[in-house]
Scaffold this active site. Structure first.
Site, mmCIF file in Angstrom:
data_model
loop_
_atom_site.group_PDB
_atom_site.id
_atom_site.type_symbol
_atom_site.label_atom_id
_atom_site.label_comp_id
_atom_site.label_asym_id
_atom_site.label_seq_id
_atom_site.Cartn_x
_atom_site.Cartn_y
_atom_site.Cartn_z
ATOM 1 N N GLY A 12 -31.715 -40.254 -41.370
ATOM 2 C CA GLY A 12 -31.182 -39.970 -42.713
ATOM 3 C C GLY A 12 -30.528 -38.620 -42.889
ATOM 4 O O GLY A 12 -30.419 -38.132 -44.013
ATOM 5 N N SER A 13 -30.039 -38.018 -41.781
ATOM 6 C CA SER A 13 -29.408 -36.700 -41.973
ATOM 7 C C SER A 13 -28.103 -36.815 -42.762
ATOM 8 O O SER A 13 -27.741 -35.908 -43.509
ATOM 9 C CB SER A 13 -29.180 -35.997 -40.630
ATOM 10 N N ARG A 93 -27.259 -52.494 -39.296
ATOM 11 C CA ARG A 93 -27.053 -53.950 -39.338
ATOM 12 C C ARG A 93 -25.619 -54.244 -39.735
ATOM 13 O O ARG A 93 -25.018 -53.490 -40.508
ATOM 14 C CB ARG A 93 -27.980 -54.608 -40.370
ATOM 15 N N ASN A 114 -18.382 -46.540 -44.406
ATOM 16 C CA ASN A 114 -19.262 -46.277 -43.258
ATOM 17 C C ASN A 114 -18.823 -45.009 -42.539
ATOM 18 O O ASN A 114 -17.636 -44.665 -42.552
ATOM 19 C CB ASN A 114 -19.163 -47.454 -42.274
ATOM 20 N N HIS A 116 -18.781 -43.492 -38.692
ATOM 21 C CA HIS A 116 -18.981 -43.918 -37.307
ATOM 22 C C HIS A 116 -18.782 -42.711 -36.378
ATOM 23 O O HIS A 116 -17.798 -41.982 -36.513
ATOM 24 C CB HIS A 116 -18.002 -45.035 -36.935
#
Ligand code: GRF
Length: 212
Positions: A12-13, A93, A114, A116
């Protein structure tokens, strides 16, 4: 306020970096409604509780859940909150098409974002810092993109590169990369969630997100 829910499977950084940016007013007009995880033991949930952010857990039970049925549970958990954006910060997921469909703006563009840990389209999938290190590339980077069907495939919003030619381990690459993620993600979300961008269709059909 723009309500967002952060989805995270791990430590969770990136959630913390987003939370910090909201607290400092660097990410404006955003309310983090909850952190949602597929893993009850995720560090991100622990950190969220410490920070007073509500948590949700929709565990993925192997042998019971498929992507579709898990997606349905995810939508049910999110329904009372009605977030405007889903922010994937290390969520491991692949989302079901129905979840992706549920988060589109009036123009049909994804409201799921997101981060990445590579310069997409290089090194999609998992362990991307390690992939880059073991491939022997001299430069890698981080990418913020909108989520569409297909792993790490959606329109790119922002990227930042860094040199790894002096790195001697995967860990060193990750340390450099995470520091960049923690800057780039909140910075990009600041204009994305306020929808201060345009989407351009490139000649071969790909979409490109351009900040206004
Ligand atoms: C980050 O490297 C992110 O880019 C990737 O998963 C990792 C999550 O790290 N998708 P953290 O849980 O935010 O610390």
């Amino acid at each position: 306020m723009i309500p967002i829910v952060v989805l995270a499977s791990g430590r969770g950084s990136n959630f913390e970096a987003i939370h910090r940016a909201v607290s400092r007013g660097q990410l404006q007009g955003v309310e983090i409604q909850a952190v949602l995880s597929d893993r009850p033991d995720a560090g991100a949930l622990v950190r969220a509780r410490e920070l007073g952010i509500p948590t949700l857990c929709v565990p993925f039970v192997k042998g019971t859940h498929q992507r579709e049925s898990h997606g349905q549970l995810l939508l049910e958990a999110l329904a009372p909150l009605q977030p405007r954006f889903l922010i994937l910060a290390g969520y491991m997921r692949v989302l079901s098409p129905k979840v992706i469909q549920a988060f589109r703006d009036s123009r049909g563009y994804s409201r799921i974002v997101n981060i990445h840990p590579s310069l997409l389209p290089s090194f999609p999938g998992v362990n991307s810092y390690a992939q880059a290190y073991h491939y022997g590339v001299k430069v890698t980077g981080v990418t913020v993109h909108l989520v569409e069907e297909g792993v790490d495939m959606g329109p790119i919003c922002a990227q930042q590169a860094f040199s790894i030619q002096d790195c001697h381990s995967e860990k060193e690459v990750e340390t450099l990369g995470l520091a960049l993620e923690h800057q780039l993600f909140p910075e990009t979300l600041n204009w994305l969630v306020q929808e201060k961008f345009q989407i351009e269709k490139l000649p071969q059909g790909r979409l490109c997100v351009r900040k206004n």
